[in-house]
Design a protein around this motif. Structure first.
Motif, PDB file in Angstrom:
ATOM      1  N   ALA A   1      76.899 135.668  47.399  1.00 31.09           N
ATOM      2  CA  ALA A   1      75.872 135.530  46.591  1.00 31.09           C
ATOM      3  C   ALA A   1      74.559 134.858  47.729  1.00 31.09           C
ATOM      4  CB  ALA A   1      76.111 134.881  45.702  1.00 31.09           C
ATOM      5  N   ALA A   2      74.958 133.820  48.504  1.00 32.57           N
ATOM      6  CA  ALA A   2      73.615 132.669  48.205  1.00 32.57           C
ATOM      7  C   ALA A   2      73.279 134.079  49.935  1.00 32.57           C
ATOM      8  CB  ALA A   2      74.142 131.478  49.498  1.00 32.57           C
ATOM      9  N   SER A   3      74.187 134.475  50.358  1.00 26.51           N
ATOM     10  CA  SER A   3      73.876 135.250  51.427  1.00 26.51           C
ATOM     11  C   SER A   3      73.068 136.790  51.527  1.00 26.51           C
ATOM     12  CB  SER A   3      74.997 135.687  52.499  1.00 26.51           C
ATOM     13  OG  SER A   3      75.459 134.619  53.183  1.00 26.51           O
ATOM     14  N   TYR A   4      73.573 136.918  49.966  1.00 35.92           N
ATOM     15  CA  TYR A   4      72.666 138.344  49.942  1.00 35.92           C
ATOM     16  C   TYR A   4      71.294 138.541  49.532  1.00 35.92           C
ATOM     17  CZ  TYR A   4      71.309 142.513  46.844  1.00 35.92           C
ATOM     18  OH  TYR A   4      70.587 143.492  46.252  1.00 35.92           O
ATOM     19  N   GLN A   5      71.351 136.515  48.941  1.00 33.95           N
ATOM     20  CA  GLN A   5      69.947 135.954  48.543  1.00 33.95           C
ATOM     21  C   GLN A   5      68.721 135.893  49.677  1.00 33.95           C
ATOM     22  OE1 GLN A   5      68.339 135.960  45.615  1.00 33.95           O
ATOM     23  NE2 GLN A   5      70.243 136.857  44.240  1.00 33.95           N
ATOM     24  N   ASN A   6      70.004 135.136  50.875  1.00 26.54           N
ATOM     25  CA  ASN A   6      68.803 134.918  52.298  1.00 26.54           C
ATOM     26  C   ASN A   6      68.696 136.165  53.213  1.00 26.54           C
ATOM     27  OD1 ASN A   6      68.707 132.743  52.602  1.00 26.54           O
ATOM     28  ND2 ASN A   6      69.609 132.658  53.978  1.00 26.54           N
ATOM     29  N   MET A   7      68.779 138.131  52.082  1.00 24.11           N
ATOM     30  CA  MET A   7      68.446 138.783  53.646  1.00 24.11           C
ATOM     31  C   MET A   7      67.665 139.773  52.247  1.00 24.11           C
ATOM     32  SD  MET A   7      72.425 139.384  55.762  1.00 24.11           S
ATOM     33  CE  MET A   7      73.097 138.185  56.264  1.00 24.11           C
TER      34      MET A   7
ATOM     35  N   ALA B   1      75.317 133.838  39.433  1.00 27.35           N
ATOM     36  CA  ALA B   1      75.459 135.100  39.002  1.00 27.35           C
ATOM     37  C   ALA B   1      74.542 136.422  41.188  1.00 27.35           C
ATOM     38  CB  ALA B   1      75.091 135.318  38.569  1.00 27.35           C
ATOM     39  N   LEU B   2      75.755 137.420  40.558  1.00 33.94           N
ATOM     40  CA  LEU B   2      76.396 138.154  41.330  1.00 33.94           C
ATOM     41  C   LEU B   2      75.912 139.487  40.383  1.00 33.94           C
ATOM     42  CD1 LEU B   2      76.374 138.571  44.630  1.00 33.94           C
ATOM     43  CD2 LEU B   2      78.783 138.657  44.233  1.00 33.94           C
ATOM     44  N   PRO B   3      75.002 139.945  40.277  1.00 35.39           N
ATOM     45  CA  PRO B   3      75.279 141.035  38.985  1.00 35.39           C
ATOM     46  C   PRO B   3      76.115 142.004  39.616  1.00 35.39           C
ATOM     47  CG  PRO B   3      72.767 139.907  39.613  1.00 35.39           C
ATOM     48  CD  PRO B   3      73.974 140.000  40.288  1.00 35.39           C
ATOM     49  N   ALA B   4      76.635 143.214  39.066  1.00 36.36           N
ATOM     50  CA  ALA B   4      77.553 144.411  39.094  1.00 36.36           C
ATOM     51  C   ALA B   4      76.793 145.178  40.329  1.00 36.36           C
ATOM     52  CB  ALA B   4      77.802 144.801  37.451  1.00 36.36           C
ATOM     53  N   VAL B   5      75.568 145.349  39.406  1.00 34.02           N
ATOM     54  CA  VAL B   5      75.035 146.298  40.424  1.00 34.02           C
ATOM     55  C   VAL B   5      74.596 145.820  42.032  1.00 34.02           C
ATOM     56  CG1 VAL B   5      72.159 145.173  40.614  1.00 34.02           C
ATOM     57  CG2 VAL B   5      71.994 147.529  41.382  1.00 34.02           C
ATOM     58  N   LYS B   6      75.211 144.946  42.524  1.00 31.10           N
ATOM     59  CA  LYS B   6      75.078 144.384  43.508  1.00 31.10           C
ATOM     60  C   LYS B   6      76.925 144.982  44.226  1.00 31.10           C
ATOM     61  CE  LYS B   6      72.438 140.096  44.350  1.00 31.10           C
ATOM     62  NZ  LYS B   6      72.794 138.408  43.925  1.00 31.10           N
ATOM     63  N   GLU B   7      77.253 145.291  43.833  1.00 33.01           N
ATOM     64  CA  GLU B   7      78.411 145.721  44.173  1.00 33.01           C
ATOM     65  C   GLU B   7      78.081 147.581  44.770  1.00 33.01           C
ATOM     66  OE1 GLU B   7      81.226 144.622  44.489  1.00 33.01           O
ATOM     67  OE2 GLU B   7      80.985 142.556  42.918  1.00 33.01           O
ATOM     68  N   THR B   8      77.570 147.880  44.715  1.00 26.09           N
ATOM     69  CA  THR B   8      76.523 149.672  44.608  1.00 26.09           C
ATOM     70  C   THR B   8      75.664 149.240  46.364  1.00 26.09           C
ATOM     71  OG1 THR B   8      75.618 149.692  42.996  1.00 26.09           O
ATOM     72  CG2 THR B   8      77.776 150.605  43.287  1.00 26.09           C
ATOM     73  N   ASP B   9      75.459 148.277  46.022  1.00 23.38           N
ATOM     74  CA  ASP B   9      73.959 147.746  47.338  1.00 23.38           C
ATOM     75  C   ASP B   9      74.711 148.370  48.393  1.00 23.38           C
ATOM     76  OD1 ASP B   9      72.126 145.462  48.733  1.00 23.38           O
ATOM     77  OD2 ASP B   9      71.141 145.963  46.691  1.00 23.38           O
ATOM     78  N   SER B  10      73.731 148.293  49.529  1.00 21.95           N
ATOM     79  CA  SER B  10      74.010 148.835  50.710  1.00 21.95           C
ATOM     80  C   SER B  10      74.063 147.084  51.364  1.00 21.95           C
ATOM     81  CB  SER B  10      73.747 149.902  51.198  1.00 21.95           C
ATOM     82  OG  SER B  10      71.583 149.423  51.356  1.00 21.95           O
ATOM     83  N   LEU B  11      73.043 146.677  51.283  1.00 20.51           N
ATOM     84  CA  LEU B  11      73.049 145.734  51.661  1.00 20.51           C
ATOM     85  C   LEU B  11      74.312 144.565  51.569  1.00 20.51           C
ATOM     86  CD1 LEU B  11      71.706 143.281  53.682  1.00 20.51           C
ATOM     87  CD2 LEU B  11      69.977 142.297  51.463  1.00 20.51           C
ATOM     88  N   TYR B  12      74.430 143.969  50.505  1.00 18.96           N
ATOM     89  CA  TYR B  12      75.439 143.802  49.863  1.00 18.96           C
ATOM     90  C   TYR B  12      77.251 143.749  50.301  1.00 18.96           C
ATOM     91  CZ  TYR B  12      79.249 141.646  47.026  1.00 18.96           C
ATOM     92  OH  TYR B  12      80.191 140.666  46.325  1.00 18.96           O
ATOM     93  N   GLN B  13      77.477 145.499  50.719  1.00 22.67           N
ATOM     94  CA  GLN B  13      77.926 145.816  51.036  1.00 22.67           C
ATOM     95  C   GLN B  13      79.142 145.560  52.429  1.00 22.67           C
ATOM     96  OE1 GLN B  13      81.403 147.350  49.839  1.00 22.67           O
ATOM     97  NE2 GLN B  13      80.280 146.470  47.410  1.00 22.67           N
ATOM     98  N   SER B  14      77.199 145.820  52.987  1.00 27.47           N
ATOM     99  CA  SER B  14      77.182 145.280  54.869  1.00 27.47           C
ATOM    100  C   SER B  14      77.175 143.927  55.336  1.00 27.47           C
ATOM    101  CB  SER B  14      75.965 144.927  55.143  1.00 27.47           C
ATOM    102  OG  SER B  14      75.522 145.122  56.679  1.00 27.47           O
ATOM    103  N   ILE B  15      77.341 142.911  53.830  1.00 30.61           N
ATOM    104  CA  ILE B  15      77.102 141.404  54.342  1.00 30.61           C
ATOM    105  C   ILE B  15      79.403 141.241  53.933  1.00 30.61           C
ATOM    106  CG2 ILE B  15      76.703 139.425  52.964  1.00 30.61           C
ATOM    107  CD1 ILE B  15      74.270 139.882  52.191  1.00 30.61           C
TER     108      ILE B  15
ATOM    109  N   LEU C   1      73.219 134.200  57.583  1.00 26.07           N
ATOM    110  CA  LEU C   1      74.880 134.323  56.713  1.00 26.07           C
ATOM    111  C   LEU C   1      74.587 133.322  56.556  1.00 26.07           C
ATOM    112  CD1 LEU C   1      76.692 136.553  58.699  1.00 26.07           C
ATOM    113  CD2 LEU C   1      76.345 136.737  55.999  1.00 26.07           C
ATOM    114  N   VAL C   2      75.175 132.338  55.175  1.00 24.53           N
ATOM    115  CA  VAL C   2      75.769 130.966  53.927  1.00 24.53           C
ATOM    116  C   VAL C   2      76.917 130.827  53.931  1.00 24.53           C
ATOM    117  CG1 VAL C   2      74.792 129.696  52.654  1.00 24.53           C
ATOM    118  CG2 VAL C   2      72.710 131.706  53.319  1.00 24.53           C
ATOM    119  N   PHE C   3      77.174 129.614  55.089  1.00 17.90           N
ATOM    120  CA  PHE C   3      79.024 128.949  54.854  1.00 17.90           C
ATOM    121  C   PHE C   3      79.075 128.643  53.955  1.00 17.90           C
ATOM    122  CE2 PHE C   3      77.281 132.089  59.068  1.00 17.90           C
ATOM    123  CZ  PHE C   3      78.921 132.149  58.874  1.00 17.90           C
ATOM    124  N   LYS C   4      80.280 128.620  53.378  1.00 16.43           N
ATOM    125  CA  LYS C   4      80.994 127.641  52.710  1.00 16.43           C
ATOM    126  C   LYS C   4      82.202 127.514  53.976  1.00 16.43           C
ATOM    127  CE  LYS C   4      82.555 130.168  49.437  1.00 16.43           C
ATOM    128  NZ  LYS C   4      82.349 131.560  48.252  1.00 16.43           N
TER     129      LYS C   4
END
Length: 315
Positions: A82-88, A34-48, A99-102
């Motif tokens: 999602a996986a990259s965000y969890q990693n960082m 799951a990728l909560p909506a809060v990550k949409e405004t998270d600076s780390l997520y946006q950086s990824i 970074l996690v790749f598929k």
């Protein structure tokens, strides 16, 4: 009283369902992906999201090349957000190393192409394959198998049907050592001169022998001496086999010195190369050093199936 018992049974059933391993695993999987909506405004997520395109690679479709004929496709790379965000998220800062790749499959794969011979793998894939055609040279097979084992290398052995019938234990030894087996005709004829019926007979008899001896189905056909015509390739395709040629020929049947053989191969080898060899004294004496030099060029050595797959080599 009866009503209370029914309610108790329902509550107990609900408890058991919620706490069952299947439900628990399913819920955990949902939470992990799951990728909560809060990550949409998270600076780390946006950086990824912003940096992802710099590291991604588009997939490459299989195609018919005017020179090299059929070329397999190659998977692309996409950032798993999602996986990259969890990693960082522990440090909260962007780190390319985390970074996690598929892998992303191409739209057109080798199986989608019309029947065509294959002379090499994808030019971006840092892997090569040994094609070892076996119709004679039993005395050198053990040494070659030992060398391949020492280097943890798997090769593709193309067996002549008549040879496999006469040497079932050697054929089994090749398979038990983890190598791939392919079809090299039944009696080593000039395939370009055979009728369609004769061509089919050569391939079918060989497949039957190899499967009976090794319990393996063949996916690849290597015509003796590289002689074929369009009909040969089409018949192989009808039998669910792709026709394989080579990129680099060791010409080991001419009995070159180990140095001459190695120089010939290393002067021509590159991404996707199919290297033709036989169980000869020249190859047996060259193989150890040849493998070392190939790996020093940052090239993996795999079977024909591994080389022809779209699977990306991740270094």
């Amino acid at each position: 009283m009866k009503k209370k018992i029914i309610i108790a049974v329902i509550v107990l059933a609900a408890f058991l369902i919620v706490n069952s391993p299947i439900v628990h695993n399913y819920v955990s999987a949902l939470k992990g992906s799951a990728l909560p909506a809060v990550k949409e405004t998270d600076s780390l997520y946006q950086s990824i999201v912003k940096n992802a395109p710099e590291y991604e690679k588009p997939p490459s479709d299989a195609k018919i090349d005017p020179v090299w004929k059929a070329i397999p496709g190659y998977n692309g790379l996409a950032v798993d957000l999602a996986a990259s965000y969890q990693n960082m998220k522990k440090k909260g800062t962007f780190d390319e190393k985390k970074l996690v790749f598929k892998q992303v499959k191409p739209k057109v794969q080798l199986k989608d192409l019309p029947p065509s011979p294959i002379y090499k793998g994808h030019p971006d894939k840092p892997m090569v394959s040994f094609i070892i055609n076996v119709a004679w040279g039993n005395e050198y097979l053990s040494d070659m198998l030992a060398t391949l084992k020492n280097h943890n290398v798997s090769a593709s052995f193309f067996l002549e049907g008549n040879w496999a019938k006469k040497n079932p234990e050697l054929a089994k030894m090749i398979v038990s050592a983890g190598h791939e087996v392919g079809n090299h005709s039944y009696s080593h004829p000039d395939m370009a001169k055979l009728t369609a019926a004769q061509t089919r007979e050569q391939m079918v008899k060989t497949n039957e022998v190899i499967e009976a001896v090794t319990d393996k189905k063949t996916e690849w056909f290597a015509p003796p001496s590289g002689s074929y015509r369009d009909e040969t390739v089409k018949i192989a395709d009808e039998l669910n086999m792709k026709t394989v040629m080579w990129t680099v020929d060791t010409v080991d049947w001419r009995k070159p010195s180990p140095d001459a053989l190695i120089n010939r191969v290393m002067g021509k080898i590159g991404n996707g190369s199919l290297i033709l060899m036989h169980p000869t004294e020249s190859t047996a004496k060259s193989l150890d050093r040849l493998i070392t030099l190939i790996e020093q060029k940052n090239l993996q050595i795999g079977t024909v199936s591994e080389l022809m797959s779209e699977e990306r080599v991740i270094k």
